[in-house]
Design an enzyme around this catalytic site. Structure first.
Site, PDB file in Angstrom:
ATOM      1  N   GLU A  24     -27.248  -1.671  -3.715  1.00  0.00           N
ATOM      2  CA  GLU A  24     -26.056  -1.793  -4.554  1.00  0.00           C
ATOM      3  C   GLU A  24     -25.898  -3.195  -5.117  1.00  0.00           C
ATOM      4  O   GLU A  24     -25.122  -3.403  -6.044  1.00  0.00           O
ATOM      5  CB  GLU A  24     -24.808  -1.338  -3.804  1.00  0.00           C
ATOM      6  CG  GLU A  24     -24.410  -2.199  -2.635  1.00  0.00           C
ATOM      7  CD  GLU A  24     -23.204  -1.620  -1.883  1.00  0.00           C
ATOM      8  OE1 GLU A  24     -23.290  -0.443  -1.480  1.00  0.00           O
ATOM      9  OE2 GLU A  24     -22.218  -2.332  -1.720  1.00  0.00           O
ATOM     10  N   GLU A  26     -21.652  -0.164  19.798  1.00  0.00           N
ATOM     11  CA  GLU A  26     -20.803  -0.943  18.863  1.00  0.00           C
ATOM     12  C   GLU A  26     -19.304  -0.718  19.065  1.00  0.00           C
ATOM     13  O   GLU A  26     -18.523  -0.871  18.127  1.00  0.00           O
ATOM     14  CB  GLU A  26     -21.214  -0.657  17.395  1.00  0.00           C
ATOM     15  CG  GLU A  26     -22.671  -0.963  17.115  1.00  0.00           C
ATOM     16  CD  GLU A  26     -23.097  -0.749  15.645  1.00  0.00           C
ATOM     17  OE1 GLU A  26     -22.231  -0.682  14.767  1.00  0.00           O
ATOM     18  OE2 GLU A  26     -24.318  -0.660  15.411  1.00  0.00           O
ATOM     19  N   HIS A  55     -22.376  12.689   7.650  1.00  0.00           N
ATOM     20  CA  HIS A  55     -21.217  12.714   6.760  1.00  0.00           C
ATOM     21  C   HIS A  55     -20.451  14.022   6.884  1.00  0.00           C
ATOM     22  O   HIS A  55     -19.405  14.187   6.268  1.00  0.00           O
ATOM     23  CB  HIS A  55     -21.658  12.481   5.314  1.00  0.00           C
ATOM     24  CG  HIS A  55     -22.485  11.241   5.179  1.00  0.00           C
ATOM     25  ND1 HIS A  55     -23.837  11.230   5.431  1.00  0.00           N
ATOM     26  CD2 HIS A  55     -22.146   9.962   4.887  1.00  0.00           C
ATOM     27  CE1 HIS A  55     -24.287   9.997   5.270  1.00  0.00           C
ATOM     28  NE2 HIS A  55     -23.289   9.218   4.946  1.00  0.00           N
ATOM     29  N   ILE A  87     -28.407   5.146  14.929  1.00  0.00           N
ATOM     30  CA  ILE A  87     -28.304   4.038  13.975  1.00  0.00           C
ATOM     31  C   ILE A  87     -27.442   2.904  14.521  1.00  0.00           C
ATOM     32  O   ILE A  87     -27.384   1.822  13.951  1.00  0.00           O
ATOM     33  CB  ILE A  87     -27.796   4.555  12.613  1.00  0.00           C
ATOM     34  CG1 ILE A  87     -28.701   5.684  12.117  1.00  0.00           C
ATOM     35  CG2 ILE A  87     -27.738   3.467  11.557  1.00  0.00           C
ATOM     36  CD1 ILE A  87     -30.184   5.329  12.026  1.00  0.00           C
ATOM     37  N   ARG A 118       0.825  -1.207   0.000  1.00  0.00           N
ATOM     38  CA  ARG A 118       0.000   0.000   0.000  1.00  0.00           C
ATOM     39  C   ARG A 118       0.866   1.267   0.000  1.00  0.00           C
ATOM     40  O   ARG A 118       0.560   2.252   0.659  1.00  0.00           O
ATOM     41  CB  ARG A 118      -0.953  -0.004   1.204  1.00  0.00           C
ATOM     42  CG  ARG A 118      -2.070  -1.034   1.042  1.00  0.00           C
ATOM     43  CD  ARG A 118      -3.009  -1.015   2.213  1.00  0.00           C
ATOM     44  NE  ARG A 118      -2.354  -1.456   3.431  1.00  0.00           N
ATOM     45  CZ  ARG A 118      -2.712  -1.097   4.654  1.00  0.00           C
ATOM     46  NH1 ARG A 118      -3.732  -0.289   4.822  1.00  0.00           N
ATOM     47  NH2 ARG A 118      -2.065  -1.546   5.697  1.00  0.00           N
ATOM     48  N   GLU A 119       1.954   1.208  -0.769  1.00  0.00           N
ATOM     49  CA  GLU A 119       2.879   2.340  -0.823  1.00  0.00           C
ATOM     50  C   GLU A 119       2.182   3.611  -1.299  1.00  0.00           C
ATOM     51  O   GLU A 119       2.519   4.711  -0.862  1.00  0.00           O
ATOM     52  CB  GLU A 119       4.045   2.016  -1.780  1.00  0.00           C
ATOM     53  CG  GLU A 119       4.999   0.940  -1.283  1.00  0.00           C
ATOM     54  CD  GLU A 119       4.554  -0.480  -1.662  1.00  0.00           C
ATOM     55  OE1 GLU A 119       3.364  -0.687  -1.994  1.00  0.00           O
ATOM     56  OE2 GLU A 119       5.392  -1.391  -1.598  1.00  0.00           O
TER      57      GLU A 119
HETATM   58  N1  GLN Z   1     -25.228   0.016  12.683  1.00  0.00           N
HETATM   59  C1  GLN Z   1     -24.208   0.525  11.838  1.00  0.00           C
HETATM   60  C2  GLN Z   1     -23.568   1.742  12.476  1.00  0.00           C
HETATM   61  O1  GLN Z   1     -24.219   2.473  13.105  1.00  0.00           O
HETATM   62  C3  GLN Z   1     -24.731   0.903  10.474  1.00  0.00           C
HETATM   63  C4  GLN Z   1     -23.658   1.401   9.553  1.00  0.00           C
HETATM   64  C5  GLN Z   1     -24.064   1.513   8.106  1.00  0.00           C
HETATM   65  O2  GLN Z   1     -25.219   1.474   7.799  1.00  0.00           O
HETATM   66  N2  GLN Z   1     -23.150   1.691   7.214  1.00  0.00           N
HETATM   67  O3  GLN Z   1     -22.405   1.982  12.331  1.00  0.00           O
HETATM   68 ZN    ZN Z   2     -25.828   3.836   7.172  1.00  0.00          ZN
END
Ligand code: GLN
Ligand code: ZN
Length: 781
Positions: free
Chosen positions: A632, A511, A721, A458, A20-21
C-alpha cells in the site's frame, strides 16, 4: 493593497464529529437501538456545526455534500443509481436500508476487522455481501468499490447533494457543493467482466451528473467543486478524452455554473495540459505533495482560470511555516491577480484529525508544532489576511508560526545525533544476510527440525473481552502493573499449552499484551507520539488514531524480548518472535515532513534490527517481521515505484539481517496481489513469507510461481476474515492446489492473518482442522 478578501476553501472536512458522534449514532442505528430519524438528526447536527465552524473561522468557500454517513464513493453510487441487482433495489430514491446493505452486507457487522482497522475483507456468511472495499488512492481511507454491469443504466437515485446544499442555505450558509467527478468515479469502479472498461459507461453516466448540476444551479449554487483525483495518476489517452467529454458537456449544458476542478494527492505532471484546457472556471493544485508544479501551472493556465492553491498540507498534521508560504504565494498573487487565486488545503481535510485543542496531554513543544483541521483552517485564513491586508495585519500569528518552525528545526526532542550518525553509517553489507538462502535453509532445518508442511499462525490469538477489560483496567490504574503482567502471562501460558496440545509446529505467544501492531511498538520507541482524540476515518464508522512520528526514532530498551523469552521458556517447540516491520511502522503513522520517508524508515529499521538481534540472543530462533503495508506504500505513479521499492526493501532487510544464518526470518503480508511487486518481495529475502490466498483459491500464488520464488511460503489456508470454521478437506484442497504450483517442501501451513479479531470458539476448531490438513499432506508425500 486591495481589501477584497481572497476566497478560502477547505475542500472537505472530517465527518465523524469532534467526539465521534457519528460513530455512536451509526452503531446505535445498526444495532436497532435508535431510529433512522435519530441517526439523520445527528448527521444534520454535525453538518450544521461543521458549516458554522468554518464560517466562524473565516472560510468563505464552505463545502456541502462533503459529509457522508459512510463513504462518499458509495454516496456517488447511490446518486447515480449504480446499485447491483443483488441488493433488490427497485428504483426511486435509494433507501437507507439499501445504502447500508451495500456498505455492510445484510448480515450484521459485515466488515471483518481482520486486519487492524486498516481495512480489507468482509465477513459474509449468508445474505448479501457488502460491496468490495479498497484504499482511496494512497491514503488509509477505504471506499466502497462501485460495481457496474456491462448494460449498466444510471438514474438519479439520491438527491443528497441538492438536499445538503439546501440544508446549508436554510441555515444561512452559502456553500460550494462537492461531487466526486464522473471520470474518477468510473475509474474507481469495476465490473465482473475484467475485460469491460467502466469508462465506456461515461455517456450513460453524464446525463445524471448534468441533472444534479442543473438542480444545484436551480437552487442557487454558483460554484460546484468536482473532485478528479485521477488527474494525478498515469492516464491513457482514453481517460484524457473522457475528461474532455465530461467537462465539455457540463460547460455546454450549464454555461453559467462555475466548476472548480479539484485533483489532489500529487502532481498533474503530463496531465497538466489536459487540466488547463478543460472548460472549467477553476483548477485546484496540490502544492503540498507537488510544490514544484506551481510555476508550470502559472505559466500554462489561461488568464481567466481561477487557481485554487492547495498550500496547506491536508494529509499530514504539521503546523505550517506561514511566512515561508507567503514567500511563495506573494509572487503567484502578483502574477495572477487576487480574484483569480483561492487558498485551500492540498486535499480534503478528511484525512487529518479534527481539533488539536483537545490534545491537552501532548508534550507542549510537540503540540506547538502540530495543526489539525481546525488549526489548518486558521492557517489558511491567516494567509488570506496577510495577502489582503499585509503581513503586519497578522504579525503575531506569523511570528508564532515562525517561532514554532524554528523550535522544531532545532529541538533536541526531534534531532538525535546518535541516531543520525548511525543511519549515516549503514553499509550495504548490513542489509544482507550472511549466506544465500539455500545455505541458510540447511542450517535452519538442522536447528529447527520441522516436519514437511510445517504449521504455524500469524501471531495474535483472540483479543477477548477479558483481555481488553484487563488492558483498560490497567490503563485506568485499576489493575496494578504486576496483576496485569500476571494476567497476561496466564493468557500466554494457556495459549502455549493449547498450541502444544493440538500439535502446531512453530508456536506464538499470542500478542495479548499488544493494543495494536503499530501502537504497541510506537509507544516504546523514541520519536513517536500518540494523541488522545486524533481520530481519522479508516472506513465507515471505523476510525484509527495514527501515531505521529515527530523525531529521530530509536529504541531505548528491548520491546518484546521478555514476552517472547518467557513464552519460549514454557515449551520445547520453537517460539516465533513477532515484530511489526519498518515500512508498516511508517505508513500507518503520520510521518514527520522534515526528513525524506526513506530516511525515517531507515531509522525505524535500525531500531527493529536491535530488537531482532536481542531476540536471537535470548534464544528465539524464528522471528517474524510483519510488513502488511509494503504494497500500500506504492506511489501513485509507476515511475516512482522503483525508488520506493528500493528503500522499502532495504529497510526490511536492514531490520532482518543482523542475525545468524540459522535464525529463520519470517514476514507476513495481508494480501495476495503480488504481480506488480514480486521481484521486490523476492528481494526482501525473508526465509518464509505468509500471505493471504485462501479466498482466491490459491490462484494468486501464480505471481510466485512465474517468478520462481525460491524461499518458503505459507499461503493462508484459513480465511480469518470470516467466522466460518474451514473443514479439513477444504484446507487439504487448498494445500493440494498450492503444492501443484510450488514445490511441496516450500510450503507452510497457516491462517491468512492474525486471529485477534476472532473468537476462541472459532479459532480452536479451525486450527485443529488446519493441523489435521497438514498431517494429511505429510502422510501423502
Ligand atoms: N502479527 C500480527 C497479528 O497476528 C499481524 C497482523 C497483520 O498482519 N495485520 O495480529
Ligand atoms: Zn495480516
Amino acid at each position: 493593497m486591495s481589501s477584497q478578501s481572497l476566497v478560502i476553501s477547505t475542500l472537505g472536512t472530517p465527518r465523524m464529529g469532534p467526539r465521534r458522534e457519528l460513530k455512536a449514532a451509526l452503531e446505535h442505528f445498526w444495532s436497532g437501538q435508535s431510529s433512522s430519524s435519530q441517526l439523520l438528526e445527528t448527521a444534520a447536527a454535525l453538518r450544521a456545526a461543521n458549516w458554522a465552524r468554518q464560517h466562524a473561522l473565516g472560510v468563505t468557500a464552505i463545502p456541502s455534500n462533503d459529509f457522508s454517513l459512510y463513504d462518499h464513493v458509495l454516496d456517488t453510487s447511490a446518486m447515480v443509481g449504480a446499485i447491483p441487482p443483488a441488493y433488490g433495489w427497485t428504483g426511486g430514491q435509494v433507501p437507507l436500508e439499501t445504502y447500508f446493505a451495500m456498505a455492510r452486507g445484510t448480515q450484521g457487522d459485515a466488515h471483518g476487522d481482520g486486519c487492524d482497522g486498516h481495512g480489507h475483507g468482509h465477513d459474509h456468511e449468508a445474505g448479501v455481501p457488502a460491496l468490495e472495499m479498497t484504499k482511496w488512492f494512497d491514503t488509509n481511507y477505504h471506499y466502497m468499490v462501485p460495481e457496474f454491469a456491462a448494460d449498466q443504466v444510471f438514474s438519479l437515485a439520491s438527491l443528497k447533494p441538492v438536499e445538503e446544499y439546501r440544508e446549508a442555505k436554510a441555515l444561512g450558509f452559502e456553500t460550494r457543493p462537492v461531487l466526486l467527478g464522473p471520470v474518477t468515479y468510473l475509474k474507481l469502479g469495476k465490473s465482473k467482466d475484467p475485460a469491460f472498461d467502466p469508462l465506456s459507461l461515461l455517456g450513460a453516466l453524464l446525463p445524471v451528473y448534468v441533472d444534479v448540476l442543473r438542480r444545484l444551479a436551480a437552487n442557487g449554487a454558483t460554484w460546484v467543486q468536482i473532485d478528479e483525483p485521477c488527474l494525478v495518476l498515469d492516464l491513457d489517452d482514453g481517460t484524457r478524452q473522457a475528461l474532455h467529454e465530461a467537462y465539455g458537456l457540463f460547460a455546454h449544458a450549464l454555461p453559467d455554473l462555475k466548476i472548480m476542478l479539484v485533483p489532489y494527492f500529487g502532481a498533474l505532471g503530463e496531465n497538466l495540459v489536459t487540466a488547463v484546457t478543460l472548460p472549467v472556471a477553476g483548477l485546484h493544485i496540490d502544492l503540498a505533495r507537488a510544490p514544484e508544479q506551481l510555476d508550470a501551472v502559472l505559466a500554462s493556465a489561461p488568464q481567466g482560470l481561477v487557481l485554487s492553491l492547495g498550500i496547506i498540507d491536508g494529509r499530514n498534521v504539521w503546523r505550517a511555516d506561514l511566512a515561508a508560504l507567503l514567500d511563495r504565494l506573494e509572487p503567484a498573487l502578483a502574477r495572477r491577480g487576487r480574484d483569480h487565486i483561492q487558498l485551500a488545503p492540498s486535499c480534503s481535510m478528511l484525512h487529518v484529525p479534527i481539533d488539536l485543542a483537545r490534545e491537552t496531554e501532548l508534550d507542549a513543544d510537540l503540540r506547538d508544532w502540530l495543526a489539525f483541521s481546525v488549526q489548518k483552517m486558521e492557517e489558511l485564513v491567516t494567509l488570506g489576511t496577510a495577502l489582503t491586508h499585509g503581513r503586519a495585519s497578522v504579525g503575531a500569528a506569523l511570528e508564532a508560526s515562525t517561532k514554532a518552525a524554528e523550535a522544531r528545526r532545532t529541538s533536541a526532542k526531534v534531532h538525535d545525533p546518535a541516531v543520525q550518525g548511525r543511519a549515516a553509517a549503514v553499509t550495504p553489507a548490513m542489509a544482507a544476510r550472511q549466506s544465500p538462502f539455500p545455505m541458510r535453509r540447511k542450517l535452519q532445518q538442522a536447528a529447527l527440525n520441522l516436519p514437511a508442511f510445517p504449521t504455524t499462525t500469524i501471531g495474535s490469538f483472540p483479543q477477548t473481552a477479558e483481555v481488553r477489560k484487563a488492558r483498560a483496567a490497567h490503563a485506568r490504574g485499576a489493575l496494578s502493573d504486576s496483576d496485569y503482567e500476571a494476567f497476561l502471562q496466564r493468557e500466554t501460558e494457556a495459549a502455549v499449552r493449547w498450541q502444544e496440545e493440538i500439535g502446531l509446529d512453530v508456536l506464538v505467544h499470542g500478542e495479548f499484551e499488544r493494543n495494536d501492531m503499530v501502537q504497541y511498538f510506537g509507544e516504546q520507541l523514541a520519536g513517536y507520539a500518540f494523541t488522545r482524540h486524533g481520530w481519522v476515518q479508516s472506513y465507515g464508522s471505523r476510525y484509527v488514531r495514527p501515531p505521529i512520528i515527530f523525531g529521530d526514532v530509536s529504541r531505548p530498551a528491548a520491546m518484546t524480548v521478555r514476552w517472547s523469552s518467557h513464552a519460549q521458556s514454557l515449551t520445547q517447540k520453537p517460539m516465533k518472535g513477532m515484530l511489526t516491520g519498518p515500512v508498516t511502522m511508517l505508513f500507518w503513522s503520520f510521518v514527520r515532513d522534515d526528513l525524506p520517508k526513506a530516511e525515517v524508515c531507515r531509522q525505524i529499521a535500525l531500531a527493529l534490527r536491535d530488537e531482532v538481534t536481542d531476540l536471537e540472543a535470548a534464544g528465539i530462533g524464528v522471528i517474524q517481521i510483519d510488513e502488511p503495508a509494503i504494497r500500500e506504500g506504492l506511489p501513485l505513479r509507476r515511475g516512482d515505484w522503483p525508488a520506493y521499492l528500493d528503500w522499502a526493501v532495504t529497510a526490511f532487510r536492514l531490520s532482518a539481517s543482523g542475525v545468524r544464518d540459522a535464525t529463520q526470518i519470517h514476514t507476513h503480508m495481508c494480501y495476495s496481489e503480488f504481480n506488480d511487486i514480486i521481484a521486490s518481495i523476492g528481494a526482501m529475502d525473508a526465509d518464509v513469507i505468509s500471505i493471504e490466498t485462501s479466498r482466491s483459491k490459491m490462484e494468486l500464488l501464480d505471481a510466485f510461481v512465474t517468478y520462481r520464488y525460491p524461499n518458503e511460503i505459507g499461503p493462508g489456508v484459513y480465511d480469518i476474515h470470516s467466522p466460518r470454521v474451514p473443514t479439513v478437506q477444504e484446507m487439504v484442497d487448498l494445500l493440494h492446489r498450492a503444492a501443484e504450483r510450488l514445490s511441496p517442501d516450500q510450503i507452510w501451513v497457516n491462517p491468512d492473518c492474525g486471529l485477534k479479531t476472532r473468537k476462541w470458539e472459532e479459532v480452536r476448531p479451525a486450527l485443529v482442522n488446519m493441523v489435521a490438513a497438514a498431517r494429511q499432506l505429510r502422510s501423502a508425500t
